[in-house]
Design a protein around this motif. Structure first.
Motif, PDB file in Angstrom:
ATOM      1  N   PHE A  40       8.276   3.709  41.087  1.00 25.50           N
ATOM      2  CA  PHE A  40       7.254   4.023  42.088  1.00 25.50           C
ATOM      3  C   PHE A  40       5.966   3.274  41.743  1.00 25.50           C
ATOM      4  CE2 PHE A  40      10.131   7.702  42.126  1.00 25.50           C
ATOM      5  CZ  PHE A  40      10.487   7.706  43.471  1.00 25.50           C
ATOM      6  N   PRO A  41       5.780   2.075  42.330  1.00 22.15           N
ATOM      7  CA  PRO A  41       4.590   1.271  41.998  1.00 22.15           C
ATOM      8  C   PRO A  41       3.318   1.825  42.639  1.00 22.15           C
ATOM      9  CG  PRO A  41       5.902   0.162  43.673  1.00 22.15           C
ATOM     10  CD  PRO A  41       6.638   1.422  43.322  1.00 22.15           C
ATOM     11  N   SER A  42       2.165   1.377  42.112  1.00 21.21           N
ATOM     12  CA  SER A  42       0.878   1.745  42.722  1.00 21.21           C
ATOM     13  C   SER A  42       0.411   0.567  43.577  1.00 21.21           C
ATOM     14  CB  SER A  42      -0.150   2.067  41.644  1.00 21.21           C
ATOM     15  OG  SER A  42      -0.563   0.875  41.001  1.00 21.21           O
ATOM     16  N   GLU A  43      -0.698   0.777  44.268  1.00 19.86           N
ATOM     17  CA  GLU A  43      -1.173  -0.221  45.243  1.00 19.86           C
ATOM     18  C   GLU A  43      -1.535  -1.559  44.593  1.00 19.86           C
ATOM     19  OE1 GLU A  43      -2.685   3.017  45.089  1.00 19.86           O
ATOM     20  OE2 GLU A  43      -1.070   3.586  46.469  1.00 19.86           O
ATOM     21  N   ILE A  44      -2.157  -1.525  43.393  1.00 26.95           N
ATOM     22  CA  ILE A  44      -2.683  -2.785  42.834  1.00 26.95           C
ATOM     23  C   ILE A  44      -1.800  -3.366  41.730  1.00 26.95           C
ATOM     24  CG2 ILE A  44      -5.075  -2.283  43.502  1.00 26.95           C
ATOM     25  CD1 ILE A  44      -5.563  -1.652  40.458  1.00 26.95           C
ATOM     26  N   GLY A  45      -0.497  -3.093  41.816  1.00 25.13           N
ATOM     27  CA  GLY A  45       0.425  -3.701  40.852  1.00 25.13           C
ATOM     28  C   GLY A  45       0.715  -2.857  39.630  1.00 25.13           C
TER      29      GLY A  45
END
Length: 255
Positions: A40-45
């Protein structure tokens, strides 16, 4: 292996992503098989949460020393004032049980399917491929949406559920044996930080053995430096175990 971003917002998620990549490289260095089950990645990498299965010769015997809270101290890329921030992430290492050691009654399971979410190309949201399994007696939940196939996702979710149930059983057994070691063998609590990565001083400190090494970039390549740190932890744990056996024998002889 389960990694989760802790305190520190986006910076904690970026650090979690770096640590996850470090273990993926370490698995390659040790010739282990590394399979991503959840991501589950976050918005900024960065990375919010991920689960991977690591299989290979003595994989658990090495990786169990990585379980716990990892702390990073550095100036985040998003920081305008140049202030050093402290962020954390947690690593949980669960042994993969054999079919014999954990028996799951299918009647105890509630299996749900849903559409996969997040970045994943064209197939996302087109089929109900994501699988969520709830073990009703314990409330333990396992889910997987990495694969396009519902069957593969179900297989992986069952594998993760077995590991979680086995670990819960193991923790229960460990609590029964009241022995306290500086390094817990098998299950490492998340409550205390085990290692600090201090970027301004280019230093990594393992708090369990009070050992510091320099060159963070080399350490995070997940090769010789990380392997040496884990070897030292293994030796220390063996020494602790030996001391414990000696003291227990002495108590028996005295009584």
């Amino acid at each position: 292996m389960e990694v989760t971003a802790g305190v520190g917002g986006q910076e904690a998620m970026l650090f979690t992503s770096e640590i996850f990549d470090m273990y993926q490289r370490y698995a390659a260095y040790k010739n282990w098989k590394f399979e991503i089950l959840e991501y589950f990645p976050s918005e900024i990498g960065g990375l919010r949460h991920a689960v991977a299965s690591i299989a290979g010769l003595e994989a658990y015997k090495y990786m169990k020393f990585e379980g716990g809270v990892h702390r990073v101290q550095r100036v985040p890329k998003t920081e305008k004032q140049g202030r050093i921030h402290t962020s954390t992430m947690t690593v949980a290492i669960l042994p993969q049980p054999t079919e014999m050691s954990v028996q799951i009654n299918p009647k105890d399971l509630r299996i749900e399917t849903k559409r996969a979410t997040g970045a994943g190309g064209q197939h996302v949201n087109t089929t109900d491929s994501a699988v969520r399994i709830v073990h009703i007696p314990t409330g333990i939940v396992s889910e997987c949406q990495q694969e396009r196939s519902q069957i593969r996702n179900k297989e992986k979710a069952m594998k993760m559920l077995s590991a979680k149930l086995y670990n819960a059983k193991l923790e229960e057994e460990t609590k029964k044996r009241t022995s306290v070691r500086k390094i817990q063998i098998g299950t490492k609590g998340r409550s205390e930080k085990i290692r600090t990565y201090n970027f301004p001083q280019d230093r990594i400190t393992d708090h369990r053995i009070s050992r510091s090494v320099h060159h963070i970039e080399s350490f995070m390549l997940g090769e010789e430096m990380l392997d040496e740190m884990i070897q030292t932890l293994r030796e220390y744990a063996d020494y602790e175990s030996l001391m414990e056996i000696i003291s227990e024998n002495e108590k028996k002889n005295l009584s």
